[in-house]
Design a protein around this motif. Structure first.
Motif, mmCIF file in Angstrom:
data_model
loop_
_atom_site.group_PDB
_atom_site.id
_atom_site.type_symbol
_atom_site.label_atom_id
_atom_site.label_comp_id
_atom_site.label_asym_id
_atom_site.label_seq_id
_atom_site.Cartn_x
_atom_site.Cartn_y
_atom_site.Cartn_z
ATOM 1 N N VAL A 25 55.255 24.522 43.779
ATOM 2 C CA VAL A 25 54.882 25.817 43.240
ATOM 3 C C VAL A 25 54.732 26.799 44.389
ATOM 4 O O VAL A 25 54.107 26.500 45.405
ATOM 5 N N HIS A 26 55.300 27.985 44.223
ATOM 6 C CA HIS A 26 55.157 29.037 45.220
ATOM 7 C C HIS A 26 53.807 29.705 45.054
ATOM 8 O O HIS A 26 53.458 30.161 43.975
ATOM 9 N N GLU A 27 53.021 29.762 46.131
ATOM 10 C CA GLU A 27 51.700 30.351 46.091
ATOM 11 C C GLU A 27 51.696 31.686 46.831
ATOM 12 O O GLU A 27 52.636 32.015 47.551
ATOM 13 N N ALA A 137 56.328 25.455 37.177
ATOM 14 C CA ALA A 137 56.506 26.782 37.750
ATOM 15 C C ALA A 137 57.430 27.615 36.875
ATOM 16 O O ALA A 137 58.278 27.082 36.151
ATOM 17 N N ASP A 138 57.267 28.936 36.952
ATOM 18 C CA ASP A 138 58.183 29.826 36.244
ATOM 19 C C ASP A 138 59.438 30.035 37.089
ATOM 20 O O ASP A 138 59.539 29.512 38.212
ATOM 21 N N ILE A 143 53.259 29.335 39.714
ATOM 22 C CA ILE A 143 52.719 28.388 38.750
ATOM 23 C C ILE A 143 52.562 29.077 37.393
ATOM 24 O O ILE A 143 52.140 30.228 37.305
ATOM 25 N N SER A 144 52.934 28.374 36.338
ATOM 26 C CA SER A 144 52.845 28.964 35.004
ATOM 27 C C SER A 144 52.018 28.131 34.036
ATOM 28 O O SER A 144 51.419 28.687 33.107
ATOM 29 N N GLU A 156 47.165 27.862 31.362
ATOM 30 C CA GLU A 156 48.367 28.690 31.448
ATOM 31 C C GLU A 156 48.066 29.989 32.182
ATOM 32 O O GLU A 156 47.047 30.628 31.939
ATOM 33 N N TRP A 157 48.982 30.352 33.083
ATOM 34 C CA TRP A 157 48.927 31.639 33.776
ATOM 35 C C TRP A 157 49.854 32.593 33.025
ATOM 36 O O TRP A 157 51.044 32.314 32.857
#
Length: 208
Positions: A25-27, A137-138, A143-144, A156-157
């Motif tokens: 996941v990209h943070e 991840a989206d 992160i989704s 859920e984000w």
């Protein structure tokens, strides 16, 4: 007000424990930040709703401070934590807890295993980690969603826009909508920001 803080800890803190996410996941690129957030918590069994404001100051993977207030700015709790230590004051009860930051330290009080640093991880868009958790991840790499099917818990984000976001947490008896304003990332914290002393007149309780 006691119900507000109890619901907050039981719902948000109680559902998390450490482990691994299922995919990269990209943070956010920032290492430290400050957020103004609002949490609406619904107890579906009792049909009750509580709303609290949560101000967050945090250094990624290191330490964090949460200031929790109710309507009209009534101070509910202050929470300071690192991966090793935790301390928090519950103002309506005049109690001050301190000790080792661990799953068992909080589980003895609310009956659910957790590590409190997961609160900071959610703010920094990091995955929920623990046995049974899967995270996704989206298309942009953010992160989704994280879910634990065995425990019927979902995180859920949603509604990302110019740094703002909504995190929705659902469980069999609870639902929480956590609204984040865009973070302030050009911040410098003083050392005392992440220190919480026992307030005068509060009962001190050590947690192991």
């Amino acid at each position: 007000m006691k119900n507000s803080i109890n619901l907050f800890f039981a719902m948000v803190l109680g559902v998390f424990s450490f482990g691994c996410a299922t995919k990269p996941v990209h943070e956010g690129a920032y290492r430290q930040a400050q957020w103004e957030t609002k949490a609406m918590i619904r107890n579906l069994k009792e049909q009750k709703t509580q709303t609290v404001d949560i101000d967050i100051m945090a250094i990624k993977n290191d330490r964090a401070r949460f200031e929790i207030t109710a309507i009209l700015g009534f101070q509910v709790a202050s929470l300071v934590m690192s991966p090793q230590e935790i301390s928090y004051a519950i103002y309506p009860e005049k109690k001050f807890f301190y000790g080792r930051s661990s799953e068992s330290a909080v589980a003895r009080m609310i009956g659910l295993p957790l590590h409190p640093m997961n609160l900071s991880y959610i703010a920094f868009d990091q995955p929920v980690r623990g046995p049974g958790w899967k995270c996704y991840a989206d298309p942009s790499g953010l992160i989704s969603k994280c879910e634990n099917q065995q425990r019927a818990i979902h995180v859920e984000w949603k509604d990302r826009s110019e740094g703002k976001k909504k995190v929705v947490i659902t469980a069999p008896q609870f639902e929480m909508q956590w609204l984040f304003n865009a973070p302030q990332t050009e911040v410098q914290f003083k050392p005392e920001t992440f220190t919480l002393k026992q307030p005068s007149g509060f009962k001190a309780i050590q947690i192991n």
